[in-house]
Design a protein around this motif. Structure first.
Motif, PDB file in Angstrom:
ATOM      1  N   ASP A  30      40.213 -51.396  -8.009  1.00  0.00           N
ATOM      2  CA  ASP A  30      41.015 -52.464  -7.408  1.00  0.00           C
ATOM      3  C   ASP A  30      42.475 -52.464  -8.211  1.00  0.00           C
ATOM      4  O   ASP A  30      43.172 -52.724  -7.476  1.00  0.00           O
ATOM      5  CB  ASP A  30      40.102 -53.717  -8.231  1.00  0.00           C
ATOM      6  CG  ASP A  30      39.056 -54.024  -7.398  1.00  0.00           C
ATOM      7  OD1 ASP A  30      38.948 -53.727  -6.258  1.00  0.00           O
ATOM      8  OD2 ASP A  30      38.295 -55.062  -8.065  1.00  0.00           O
ATOM      9  N   PHE A  31      42.723 -51.968  -9.427  1.00  0.00           N
ATOM     10  CA  PHE A  31      43.893 -51.858  -9.832  1.00  0.00           C
ATOM     11  C   PHE A  31      44.778 -50.865  -9.005  1.00  0.00           C
ATOM     12  O   PHE A  31      46.027 -51.160  -8.657  1.00  0.00           O
ATOM     13  CB  PHE A  31      43.899 -51.191 -11.176  1.00  0.00           C
ATOM     14  CG  PHE A  31      45.166 -50.909 -11.992  1.00  0.00           C
ATOM     15  CD1 PHE A  31      45.807 -51.673 -12.577  1.00  0.00           C
ATOM     16  CD2 PHE A  31      45.641 -49.482 -11.782  1.00  0.00           C
ATOM     17  CE1 PHE A  31      46.982 -51.277 -12.970  1.00  0.00           C
ATOM     18  CE2 PHE A  31      46.920 -49.087 -12.382  1.00  0.00           C
ATOM     19  CZ  PHE A  31      47.681 -50.219 -12.966  1.00  0.00           C
ATOM     20  N   GLU A  32      44.135 -49.640  -8.401  1.00  0.00           N
ATOM     21  CA  GLU A  32      45.007 -48.741  -7.834  1.00  0.00           C
ATOM     22  C   GLU A  32      45.453 -49.318  -6.388  1.00  0.00           C
ATOM     23  O   GLU A  32      46.519 -49.225  -5.905  1.00  0.00           O
ATOM     24  CB  GLU A  32      44.140 -47.522  -7.493  1.00  0.00           C
ATOM     25  CG  GLU A  32      43.661 -46.486  -8.542  1.00  0.00           C
ATOM     26  CD  GLU A  32      44.854 -45.941  -9.232  1.00  0.00           C
ATOM     27  OE1 GLU A  32      46.372 -46.043  -8.515  1.00  0.00           O
ATOM     28  OE2 GLU A  32      44.927 -45.599 -10.404  1.00  0.00           O
ATOM     29  N   ALA A  33      44.424 -50.162  -5.790  1.00  0.00           N
ATOM     30  CA  ALA A  33      44.806 -50.810  -4.387  1.00  0.00           C
ATOM     31  C   ALA A  33      45.855 -51.811  -4.645  1.00  0.00           C
ATOM     32  O   ALA A  33      46.805 -51.871  -3.947  1.00  0.00           O
ATOM     33  CB  ALA A  33      43.587 -51.420  -4.193  1.00  0.00           C
ATOM     34  N   LEU A  34      45.787 -52.654  -5.735  1.00  0.00           N
ATOM     35  CA  LEU A  34      46.856 -53.746  -6.108  1.00  0.00           C
ATOM     36  C   LEU A  34      47.993 -53.202  -6.506  1.00  0.00           C
ATOM     37  O   LEU A  34      49.195 -53.730  -6.204  1.00  0.00           O
ATOM     38  CB  LEU A  34      46.288 -54.606  -7.014  1.00  0.00           C
ATOM     39  CG  LEU A  34      47.237 -56.061  -7.312  1.00  0.00           C
ATOM     40  CD1 LEU A  34      47.227 -56.874  -5.926  1.00  0.00           C
ATOM     41  CD2 LEU A  34      46.426 -56.907  -8.374  1.00  0.00           C
ATOM     42  N   TYR A  35      48.073 -52.213  -7.132  1.00  0.00           N
ATOM     43  CA  TYR A  35      49.225 -51.629  -7.838  1.00  0.00           C
ATOM     44  C   TYR A  35      50.123 -50.926  -6.688  1.00  0.00           C
ATOM     45  O   TYR A  35      51.481 -51.061  -6.676  1.00  0.00           O
ATOM     46  CB  TYR A  35      48.930 -50.323  -8.674  1.00  0.00           C
ATOM     47  CG  TYR A  35      50.277 -49.601  -9.263  1.00  0.00           C
ATOM     48  CD1 TYR A  35      50.976 -50.088 -10.078  1.00  0.00           C
ATOM     49  CD2 TYR A  35      50.379 -48.462  -8.655  1.00  0.00           C
ATOM     50  CE1 TYR A  35      51.973 -49.221 -10.717  1.00  0.00           C
ATOM     51  CE2 TYR A  35      51.618 -47.710  -9.142  1.00  0.00           C
ATOM     52  CZ  TYR A  35      52.523 -48.261 -10.253  1.00  0.00           C
ATOM     53  OH  TYR A  35      53.480 -47.778 -10.599  1.00  0.00           O
ATOM     54  N   GLN A  36      49.722 -50.127  -5.590  1.00  0.00           N
ATOM     55  CA  GLN A  36      50.138 -49.596  -4.333  1.00  0.00           C
ATOM     56  C   GLN A  36      50.694 -50.720  -3.589  1.00  0.00           C
ATOM     57  O   GLN A  36      51.668 -50.670  -3.127  1.00  0.00           O
ATOM     58  CB  GLN A  36      49.356 -48.550  -3.598  1.00  0.00           C
ATOM     59  CG  GLN A  36      48.709 -47.450  -4.467  1.00  0.00           C
ATOM     60  CD  GLN A  36      49.669 -46.643  -4.915  1.00  0.00           C
ATOM     61  OE1 GLN A  36      50.790 -46.454  -4.205  1.00  0.00           O
ATOM     62  NE2 GLN A  36      49.739 -45.976  -6.145  1.00  0.00           N
TER      63      GLN A  36
END
Length: 224
Positions: A30-36
């Motif tokens: 979830d972090f990677e998706a939201l970060y991008q």
């Protein structure tokens, strides 16, 4: 059974806000998706989050209360380092009470501001944090006398070498005597990973007043 959890207390300058992104997700995916997604619209995101290359994703305790507070010391590494780190990697430092945390922070603030010429008066507000964390794998150095080189009051050469060695061995942290509050038998911890943290919440705020020569007063200025 030995208690493998304890509370630690920490002060952080209130000018550094929590990094909401870490607290908005439950796992690394979830972090990677939201970060991008946010990186496309927030040009300040990289500076806010810090250097993510400094910490493996699996060590970030996603989903806990206060994940940002636990992670920040590892993505925003103090280049000056600390007692058990030389500025190449982060350590989450905590104390056994706010009194100990205040003594430690007051010492370092005094050393820093004494090197800033012309500052006659200022006030600094620090956010008080309470941390619940696990002590599994934490090396206990409290049995060492205060004469041991890792407790040198001005030189961190021995303690930093100790920190590097323990970290390479996979030790999760170190428990040690507080040099700045030694007369009270106070202790501190330095965690080499945030994955030991179960939760961190904000408590009160403390105001430090700089007189131009020293920290003139320290007072609690708010409650939760």
């Amino acid at each position: 059974m030995e208690d493998t959890e304890t509370n630690g207390f920490r002060l952080v300058n209130s000018k550094f806000p929590p990094i909401a992104l870490f607290d908005d997700v439950a796992d690394a995916e979830d972090f990677e998706a939201l970060y991008q997604l946010q990186a496309m619209t927030n040009p300040r995101l990289r500076s806010e989050v810090g250097d993510l290359n400094l910490i493996p994703r699996e060590e970030i305790p996603f989903g806990i209360a206060g994940c940002a507070y636990a992670t920040a010391p590892f993505t925003h590494v103090n280049p000056d380092g600390g007692r058990f780190n030389d500025g190449q990697y982060g350590v989450l430092y905590m104390a056994d009470s706010f009194a100990t945390a205040i003594a430690e922070v007051a010492y370092h603030q005094t050393r820093y501001w004494q090197g800033v010429h012309g500052l006659q008066y200022d006030r600094f507000v620090f956010r008080g944090l309470v941390c619940r964390f696990g002590t599994e794998g934490v090396k206990d150095a409290c049995s060492l006398p205060m004469t041991d080189p890792i407790y040198d009051r001005t030189s961190y050469a021995a303690s930093r070498e100790c920190g590097r060695s323990l970290r390479k061995l996979g030790v999760t942290g170190i428990q040690f005597l507080s040099v700045r509050r030694a007369e009270a038998g106070a202790i501190c911890w330095g965690l080499f990973t945030p994955k030991q943290v179960y939760r961190i919440h904000q408590s009160c705020h403390y105001e430090f007043v700089w007189t131009g020569e020293a920290i003139g007063s320290i007072s609690k200025v708010s409650r939760p």
